[in-house]
Structure formats: structure tokens, C-alpha cells
Design an enzyme around this catalytic site. Structure first.
Site, PDB file in Angstrom:
ATOM      1  N   SER A   1      -9.737   1.936   2.865  1.00  0.00           N
ATOM      2  CA  SER A   1      -8.837   2.650   1.992  1.00  0.00           C
ATOM      3  C   SER A   1      -7.819   1.776   1.270  1.00  0.00           C
ATOM      4  CB  SER A   1      -8.096   3.727   2.780  1.00  0.00           C
ATOM      5  OG  SER A   1      -7.228   3.138   3.735  1.00  0.00           O
TER       6      SER A   1
ATOM      7  N   SER B   1      -9.909  -0.294   7.118  1.00  0.00           N
ATOM      8  CA  SER B   1      -9.320  -0.122   5.785  1.00  0.00           C
ATOM      9  C   SER B   1      -8.615  -1.336   5.209  1.00  0.00           C
ATOM     10  CB  SER B   1      -8.340   1.053   5.783  1.00  0.00           C
ATOM     11  OG  SER B   1      -9.042   2.266   5.723  1.00  0.00           O
TER      12      SER B   1
ATOM     13  N   LYS C   1       0.847  -1.194   0.000  1.00  0.00           N
ATOM     14  CA  LYS C   1       0.000   0.000   0.000  1.00  0.00           C
ATOM     15  C   LYS C   1       0.884   1.246   0.000  1.00  0.00           C
ATOM     16  CE  LYS C   1      -3.922   2.026   2.554  1.00  0.00           C
ATOM     17  NZ  LYS C   1      -4.796   1.881   3.753  1.00  0.00           N
TER      18      LYS C   1
END
Lengths: 491, 96
Positions: free
Chosen positions: A154, A178, A78
Site C-alpha cells: 500500500s 506494504s 505516507k
């Protein structure tokens, strides 16, 4: 079957038997990304040249699996986890020129030490603020099961990349859901470990008392194997806990006899899709048939979690994001009249809408005259939410429910309505507030839209072993995790 | 009547070092008021004598050894800077 569909154990065996090379594995990831990422839009930055160089070096070195547990394993990261020399943007314009970060996050360093290979950086809601990955300033990631739908967020890039077999494993981060919510929406396994389990050093801070890194994988076993590598205390993060890290992969015994499961009635309330409830109840039956026992319980303060969370997370974010000032790194606005003007212009141009909204909310909640009414009140409610879990865990081993109230929603559906968007996290947020570990595993598909549904299993502080054991026992009895989205043509 | 007026929004934006337009002030006034309204539900709970939770784990004052060690060089520290001069970060004028 693609090599990218194999587990860590299977890949290591193939490497051991010289049935495959690391270079072939890494090349397969880039081929698959090339084939599918026009549709999925998961990656922000690729690490191709460096990854192939590392693969070649590993092939020359030869495997010694006891020494390097993730030897040659391709992983996506990420884009809020700092990677030395590889652009790290948090999907924000303010960091879009941060091409040469100076260090690796501790979790990244540990993956490097285990000889995993970083394939590239994955898209996310800007600074991890969002539940759909639509708040990225880079691109909108799509749900691999139906590209008209969001992948969740997210960590939407991470979940979508794993679901579409671009990479078998990825790291995400979870502040209010997330990792788990996108795992649920994309039909993969996503773990948020106990707060303090993994060092946050090099994870760009959003809400420091809630943030945790977590792995996203196709199977529970792979997830456990990655967590046991990246967990542990770190002198670079004073909130990382001095608690021994068990071999999670050895906890997967398949035995849940006598296990006591608490099922909070609040997680089956209004707003939770009937089909989601049905899938989760079926999962409960599977565990029951394996010898587990369950009772309905109450977590009475659950309904206050979202409101408390947005005060706490936004307040912490407003302080954490003060560091982006256009001086040391990141983008600086041009034509500033003086220093103050430069700060304001750089931040206003560099941050997106949702990020600014949360900075404003947090700054307001912390400002003189409002602190007690909003921030302190939220922290007191946080105590009540944590006590709900403490009480339940005196009697029960795990808490079980849906990960999210619904399956993925359509792109554009909720973007203009912050409060509706926030409600997606109603069952994941309490877990962050209490600091306990939680995992999402696939537990079915919605009969109307055929999108994945996620089952959330929550455990006691530092008891990821039990969470993994339950998740694994359930997974082994079902085949939801074996379903694959159709990409590259037919939908 | 909005919970957070446009003037308050402008004040908060200044504290947060954000430049906002009149239109944005209007929009933030509405949106932040809605979120604050939503959070007022917390007042249903009596939290007298409830300790605030700032941190979920009971640990404090974790220190590493205070020893000098290798860290990034000055050149490295400056290499991502938007502007630099003579080995230092350069910023627009602070004083006239």
C-alpha cells in the site's frame, strides 16, 4: 547530478561545506515533483509553504550535524502517519476533510526533532488495504519505470516518489508487505522493522498486531540512518519495545564472512516468476562470493500465511475502523434520519470497496458462532508460522528469498479479483505474522518488461543490524540501486 | 451454495454499521464466500493444543505513569468535528 540523488551523508557534507543550502534542497524537491508528478501521481498533499519556511530557518541556524542527524533532509510521509496541521487522509474519502490534525505521530515528531523537513503526504491504498495503490480514493499512483504499471502497495506513493527522485527518503507502513512489495516493484530499499521497534502512535491503525512504520530510501545506508532516528520505545504506544536502538549505520561493515543464510524452498515455488528466481539466486551467489554460506531450508507453514493473515488483519481492521463514525472528525453524511442512520451513511459513503469488504470479513470472523472457527484458528496457525521462523533462526542468521513472486503488474489487471491481489504478498506476510524484520533491496530487472526485482532479507527479532549489514554488503557489490527510471518525456 | 448467505451479509453489515443495497449484499455474499472458502485450507492443520498468537513479543501490562499532563484543549478537540454546539460534539437525535 541532481542533489536529490545524493545520500544523507553526501548532503550533510555539502551543507557543512556550504556548497548548498537547505532551501536549495527543498526547492529541488518541489521542482522535481512539479516536473514528474503529473506522470507519477505520488503526492496527495504538499507541505510547500511550511517546508520552505523551515528550510529558511535552518539555513539561518546553520548545520550542526552531530546535534541534528537529519538536518535539512527532505522526506515524504505516507498519508496514514498523522502530521500536525497537515491534512492526513489515509487516501480515504472519510478523512478527506481532516485538514488540521492535532498532533504528530511519534515517528514524525522524531524526524522533526532531528530537523528533517516534511515535503508532503504520499498516496496509498485506502487505510493501507491493498497491494497496488489502486485502492486510493484520491488518485492512482504509477510505477516510475513504466507508468502503465502499478507501483505496488500500500505504500505505493512512498516507493514511487523515492524511485522518481521526487524525495530521497520516505516513510511507509507495512502490515503484510506494504513497504517491501512497493520497494521491490519500484526498485528502492524498503525496511519493515521488528514489530515494536518503532512507535505506532499516530500511525492510523489497520491491524494493530501487524502494523509497523518503515523507511523507503535509495540506499541501505540512508535507510539505516533513518531507522536509527525513528526507532525506540514510546510511552504513547504500549506495544513499542523497551529494547535498545543500535546505531544501524555503524553495522554496515561489508563483512558477511561465515554468515549463515537460510533459503526456504517455499519461496521458490509455483507462481514465482522464473526470472525473479534467477535474480535472487544470482544475489545468493554474490553473497556466497563474499564469504556467506547458505542452505536450502523449509518453512512448512508458509502456504497458510495468506489465509491466516486475511482473517487476522481483517478482524483487527473491523475493530480499528469502528472509530470512523462521523462525530469527532472526518466526513459525516448529510440527511441522516437519526444517529444509526448517520453512522451507516457516513461509513458507507466514506469507505471504498476494499475497505468495506475487509470490515465485513472481519466483522463476520469475529461474530458470535464463528470466532473459534475463523479468528482463533488463524491465530493458532500464526503460532505455527512464527515457530517455523524461530526454528530456522536457531541455526541461521538471516532468511533470504524474493520479496514478491513477480515484478509489477499492469494497472487494472487484478483490481477485480481480491484473491489474486492477495497472492502478491505471499512472501511478505509471514514476516509480519512472525513479527520479525525484513528488507527489500533491488536485485535486478526483468529481461522482458525491464521492471525492478526485489530481494528480501529477513532477520531475527530486533536484529535489524544484521539485516542491514547483509543488504548493504550485497548492494555495494552490485549496481542495481544506481539505475534510474526515465521520466518527463522518453520512456 | 454460498458459505455466507445474503441474509447473513445484511446482518454483518448492520453489526459493522454499513448500509448496503440488495446488489451489494449479493456481491458480498459471493466475494466473502470465496475468501472464506480460501481460508478453509487452515483446517488442514491440526491445531489442537496450539496456543493462539495475539502478540509476537512477550511483554504485558506496560503502563506509563498515571500523571496529569497537558494534552489538547477542548477547542482543538472540536475543531475537526462535522458539527458542534456549546463546546460539545453535536449528533442527530438518538431517541424520538
Amino acid at each position: 547530478m541532481s542533489v536529490l540523488d545524493l545520500t544523507i551523508k553526501e548532503l550533510q557534507e555539502k551543507l557543512n561545506n556550504k556548497d548548498i543550502t537547505v532551501t536549495e534542497i527543498v526547492e529541488a524537491t518541489y521542482e522535481r515533483i512539479n516536473e514528474t508528478d503529473d506522470e507519477v501521481q505520488a503526492f496527495v498533499t504538499l507541505n510547500k509553504e511550511e517546508a520552505l519556511k523551515q528550510a529558511k530557518a535552518l539555513d539561518e541556524e546553520g548545520i550542526n550535524e552531530n546535534q541534528f542527524p537529519l538536518f535539512g533532509m527532505p522526506i515524504g510521509i505516507k498519508d496514514n502517519i498523522v502530521t500536525k496541521g497537515l491534512r492526513t487522509t489515509c487516501s480515504s474519502q472519510i478523512l478527506s476533510n481532516l485538514d488540521d490534525p492535532l498532533y504528530d505521530a511519534t515517528a514524525m515528531q522524531k524526524l522533526n526533532n532531528a530537523k528533517a523537513i516534511n515535503i508532503g503526504k504520499l498516496n496509498m491504498d485506502e487505510f493501507a488495504m491493498g497491494s497496488s495503490t489502486e485502492n486510493s480514493s484520491m488518485k492512482v499512483t504509477r510505477n516510475p519505470w513504466n507508468t502503465d504499471f502499478v507501483p505496488g502497495g500500500s505504500s505505493g506513493g512512498s516507493a514511487a516518489a523515492v524511485a522518481s527522485l521526487q524525495v530521497p527518503f520516505a516513510l511507509g507502513s507495512d502490515t503484510g508487505g506494504s513497504v517491501r512489495q512497493p520497494a521491490s516493484y519500484c526498485g528502492v530499499v524498503g525496511m519493515k522493522p521488528t514489530y515494536g521497534r518503532i512507535s505506532r502512535f499516530g500511525l492510523v491503525a489497520f491491524a494493530s498486531s501487524l502494523d509497523q512504520i518503515g523507511p523507503l530510501t535509495k540506499t541501505v545506508e540512508d535507510n539505516a540512518r533513518i531507522l536509527e532516528i525513528i526507532a525506540g520505545q514510546d510511552e504513547m504506544d504500549s506495544t513499542s519495545a523497551n529494547v535498545e536502538v543500535p546505531k544501524y549505520s555503524e553495522a554496515l561493515t561489508g563483512d558477511v564472512k561465515g554468515l549463515k543464510i537460510a533459503v526456504p524452498k517455499e519461496y521458490f515455488g509455483e507462481g514465482v516468476d522464473e526470472e525473479v528466481k534467477t535474480s535472487v539466486r544470482q544475489a545468493l551467489k554474490v553473497l556466497e562470493s563474499q564469504g556467506a554460506e547458505w542452505d536450502e531450508v523449509s518453512l512448512p507453514h508458509s502456504k497458510y500465511a495468506v489465509a491466516a493473515y486475511y482473517m487476522i488483519a481483517s478482524s483487527e481492521a473491523s475493530a480499528n475502523l469502528a472509530r470512523f463514525d462521523g462525530i469527532r472528525y472526518g466526513k459525516r453524511a448529510e440527511n441522516a434520519e437519526d444517529m444509526m442512520d448517520m453512522f451507516k451513511k457516513s461509513r458507507s459513503e466514506g469507505f471504498g470497496e476494499e475497505v468495506k469488504r475487509r470490515i465485513m470479513l472481519g466483522t463476520f470472523a469475529l461474530s458470535s458462532g464463528y470466532y473459534d472457527a475463523y479468528y482463533k484458528k488463524a491465530q493458532q496457525v500464526r503460532t505455527l508460522i512464527k515457530q517455523d521462523f524461530d526454528q530456522i533462526f536457531e541455526e541461521y542468521d538471516v532468511v533470504l528469498g524474493p520479496t514478491a513472486p513477480t515484478t509489477a503488474f499492469e494497472i487494472g489487471d487484478q483490481i477485480d479479483d481480491p484473491l489474486t491481489m492477495y497472492a502478491n504478498d505471499i512472501m511478505t506476510i509471514p514476516v509480519n505474522l512472525a513479527g520479525v524484520p525484513g528488507i527489500s533491496v533491488p536485485c535486478g530487472f526483468h529481461p522482458e518488461n525491464n521492471l525492478p526485482i526485489g530481494l528480501q532479507i529477513i532477520g531475527k527479532h530486533f536484529d535489524e543490524s544484521t539485516v542491514y549489514r547483509v543488504a548493504h554488503a550485497y548492494e555495494q557489490a552490485t549496481d542495481h540501486h544506481k539505475q534510474k527510471p526515465q521520466l518527463g518525456g522518453a520512456k | 451454495m454460498s458459505k455466507i448467505s445474503k441474509d447473513q451479509v445484511k446482518h454483518v453489515a448492520n453489526l459493522a454499521r454499513l448500509a448496503i443495497t440488495e446488489e451489494e449484499a449479493e456481491k458480498y455474499s459471493e466475494q466473502l464466500s470465496a475468501i472464506i472458502d480460501f481460508s478453509e485450507q487452515l483446517n488442514e492443520l491440526d491445531t489442537t493444543d496450539v496456543e493462539p498468537t495475539t502478540h509476537v513479543l512477550e511483554m504485558k501490562n506496560i503502563m506509563r505513569k498515571d500523571e496529569p499532563k497537558e494534552w489538547i484543549s477542548k477547542e482543538d478537540a472540536l475543531k475537526n468535528a462535522p458539527d458542534q454546539k456549546d463546546g460539545q460534539f453535536r449528533v442527530p437525535s438518538i431517541l424520538d
